[in-house]
Design a protein around this motif. Structure first.
Motif, PDB file in Angstrom:
ATOM      1  N   MET A 145     -13.170 -30.265  -2.445  1.00 40.51           N
ATOM      2  CA  MET A 145     -12.804 -30.373  -0.878  1.00 40.51           C
ATOM      3  C   MET A 145     -13.894 -29.500  -0.015  1.00 40.51           C
ATOM      4  O   MET A 145     -14.376 -29.897   1.033  1.00 40.51           O
ATOM      5  N   GLY A 146     -14.712 -28.264  -0.575  1.00 43.98           N
ATOM      6  CA  GLY A 146     -15.484 -27.651   0.098  1.00 43.98           C
ATOM      7  C   GLY A 146     -16.713 -28.325   0.301  1.00 43.98           C
ATOM      8  O   GLY A 146     -17.253 -28.337   1.370  1.00 43.98           O
ATOM      9  N   PHE A 147     -17.210 -29.107  -0.690  1.00 41.40           N
ATOM     10  CA  PHE A 147     -18.353 -29.834  -0.726  1.00 41.40           C
ATOM     11  C   PHE A 147     -18.031 -31.160   0.090  1.00 41.40           C
ATOM     12  O   PHE A 147     -19.052 -31.483   0.903  1.00 41.40           O
ATOM     13  N   GLY A 148     -16.803 -31.666   0.017  1.00 40.35           N
ATOM     14  CA  GLY A 148     -16.617 -32.652   0.918  1.00 40.35           C
ATOM     15  C   GLY A 148     -16.724 -32.303   2.384  1.00 40.35           C
ATOM     16  O   GLY A 148     -17.261 -33.166   3.354  1.00 40.35           O
ATOM     17  N   PHE A 149     -16.250 -31.249   2.960  1.00 37.33           N
ATOM     18  CA  PHE A 149     -16.083 -30.595   4.160  1.00 37.33           C
ATOM     19  C   PHE A 149     -17.689 -30.282   4.834  1.00 37.33           C
ATOM     20  O   PHE A 149     -18.021 -30.598   5.766  1.00 37.33           O
ATOM     21  N   LEU A 150     -18.336 -29.626   3.754  1.00 38.87           N
ATOM     22  CA  LEU A 150     -19.818 -29.694   4.252  1.00 38.87           C
ATOM     23  C   LEU A 150     -20.692 -30.679   4.335  1.00 38.87           C
ATOM     24  O   LEU A 150     -21.450 -31.027   5.282  1.00 38.87           O
ATOM     25  N   SER A 151     -20.310 -31.682   3.553  1.00 37.98           N
ATOM     26  CA  SER A 151     -21.007 -32.807   3.711  1.00 37.98           C
ATOM     27  C   SER A 151     -20.696 -33.704   4.840  1.00 37.98           C
ATOM     28  O   SER A 151     -21.543 -34.418   5.455  1.00 37.98           O
ATOM     29  N   ALA A 152     -19.415 -33.570   5.039  1.00 36.44           N
ATOM     30  CA  ALA A 152     -18.919 -34.553   6.490  1.00 36.44           C
ATOM     31  C   ALA A 152     -19.656 -33.951   7.845  1.00 36.44           C
ATOM     32  O   ALA A 152     -20.118 -34.643   8.529  1.00 36.44           O
ATOM     33  N   LEU A 189     -14.024 -31.188  14.971  1.00 37.30           N
ATOM     34  CA  LEU A 189     -13.910 -32.225  14.387  1.00 37.30           C
ATOM     35  C   LEU A 189     -13.529 -32.533  13.036  1.00 37.30           C
ATOM     36  O   LEU A 189     -12.424 -33.033  12.481  1.00 37.30           O
ATOM     37  N   CYS A 190     -14.255 -31.618  12.342  1.00 38.06           N
ATOM     38  CA  CYS A 190     -13.892 -32.019  10.706  1.00 38.06           C
ATOM     39  C   CYS A 190     -12.564 -31.017  10.370  1.00 38.06           C
ATOM     40  O   CYS A 190     -11.928 -31.453   9.556  1.00 38.06           O
ATOM     41  N   MET A 191     -12.397 -29.962  11.090  1.00 38.40           N
ATOM     42  CA  MET A 191     -11.142 -29.308  10.796  1.00 38.40           C
ATOM     43  C   MET A 191     -10.064 -30.032  11.303  1.00 38.40           C
ATOM     44  O   MET A 191      -9.148 -30.159  10.575  1.00 38.40           O
ATOM     45  N   THR A 231     -13.705 -39.034  10.220  1.00 38.72           N
ATOM     46  CA  THR A 231     -14.227 -38.114  11.203  1.00 38.72           C
ATOM     47  C   THR A 231     -15.818 -38.529  11.188  1.00 38.72           C
ATOM     48  O   THR A 231     -16.259 -38.661  12.282  1.00 38.72           O
ATOM     49  N   ALA A 232     -16.344 -38.505  10.094  1.00 39.77           N
ATOM     50  CA  ALA A 232     -17.954 -38.613   9.969  1.00 39.77           C
ATOM     51  C   ALA A 232     -18.133 -40.011  10.553  1.00 39.77           C
ATOM     52  O   ALA A 232     -19.302 -40.297  10.815  1.00 39.77           O
ATOM     53  N   LEU A 233     -17.302 -41.032  10.045  1.00 43.66           N
ATOM     54  CA  LEU A 233     -17.570 -42.387  10.503  1.00 43.66           C
ATOM     55  C   LEU A 233     -17.514 -42.764  11.914  1.00 43.66           C
ATOM     56  O   LEU A 233     -18.554 -43.584  12.525  1.00 43.66           O
TER      57      LEU A 233
END
Length: 240
Positions: A145-152, A189-191, A231-233
């Motif tokens: 989840m942490g890596f996903g948040f940073l990647s997004a 937005l990511c949050m 969100t990223a898309l």
């Protein structure tokens, strides 16, 4: 009685397609004279495959196709021909592009974007990897989840910016100043996206009987990453 006078040269009658090519293009293509654009194009491609070794005849087939389209366009402009296809290429220039609903809201218009295929593929593949990792190893869900948040955040912050120039060795050839306004929007937005995913995961866990092979942490990780992916898309924080 009235007399009609004509001035200038008399317009010459155009030869028919059969006279022009020595054979009827519609019969060659195996289509009717009111066949839609797509049917003519498909027949042309089939004939090109059939005569792939005869370059001269392929050129003639292309000329026949263009002549058919030209004749059809003239007939339609004169009102003598009605299209069977609602969205015909002959009328593409006359169609008004319908704007998406979010473009009518000023603040959404500035940040909502449809993703391009390459960008969507990159985002989807990476976030799918985090989801699979969380399902395979639920004890690592918080890490993924942490890596996903940073990647997004990385995808979203850099979306819309030109590619960084690199030297022959592949090293970055320039440094850019941070855009703190865009960074703030990215974090916010990511949050929101991750938070919505987390909220949905709690609803699923509370109301759906999960298989023994799927843990609650894996479900949370899955919905969290899906929220970040959306969100990223569909958002862009950098100015065009």
């Amino acid at each position: 009685p009235r007399m009609a006078f004509s001035f200038g040269k008399k317009e010459e009658e155009r030869p028919s397609l059969s006279e022009k090519f020595g054979e009827n293009p519609y019969r060659v293509f195996g289509v009717t004279e009111d066949a839609p654009y797509e049917e003519v194009e498909a027949a042309y491609k089939e004939l090109c495959l059939e005569y792939k070794d005869d370059e001269k005849y392929k050129i003639k087939l292309e000329m026949m196709k263009e002549a058919i389209f030209d004749e059809r366009l003239q007939l339609r402009m004169s009102g003598a021909l009605k299209s069977k296809v609602q969205d015909s290429p002959f009328e593409a220039k006359l169609q008004v592009k319908k704007e998406p609903w979010w473009s009518k809201i000023a603040w959404l218009k500035k940040i909502v974007r449809k993703p391009e295929k390459k960008y969507a593929t990159q985002c989807s593949c990476l976030m799918a990897a985090f989801i699979v990792a969380g399902l395979a190893a639920p004890q690592l869900a918080s890490t993924t989840m942490g890596f996903g948040f940073l990647s997004a955040m990385g995808f979203l912050y850099n979306r819309g910016t030109p590619d960084i120039r690199r030297d022959d060795a592949g090293n970055p050839g320039e440094s850019r100043p941070a855009n703190y306004g865009a960074l703030g929007k990215t974090v916010g937005l990511c949050m929101i996206g991750g938070g919505l995913g987390f909220f949905l995961s709690q609803i699923v866990i509370a109301n759906v009987a999960l298989p023994a092979t799927i843990s609650g942490d894996a479900v949370v990780n899955t919905f969290f990453c899906l929220g970040l992916l959306a969100t990223a898309l569909f958002f862009q924080v950098q100015d065009d």
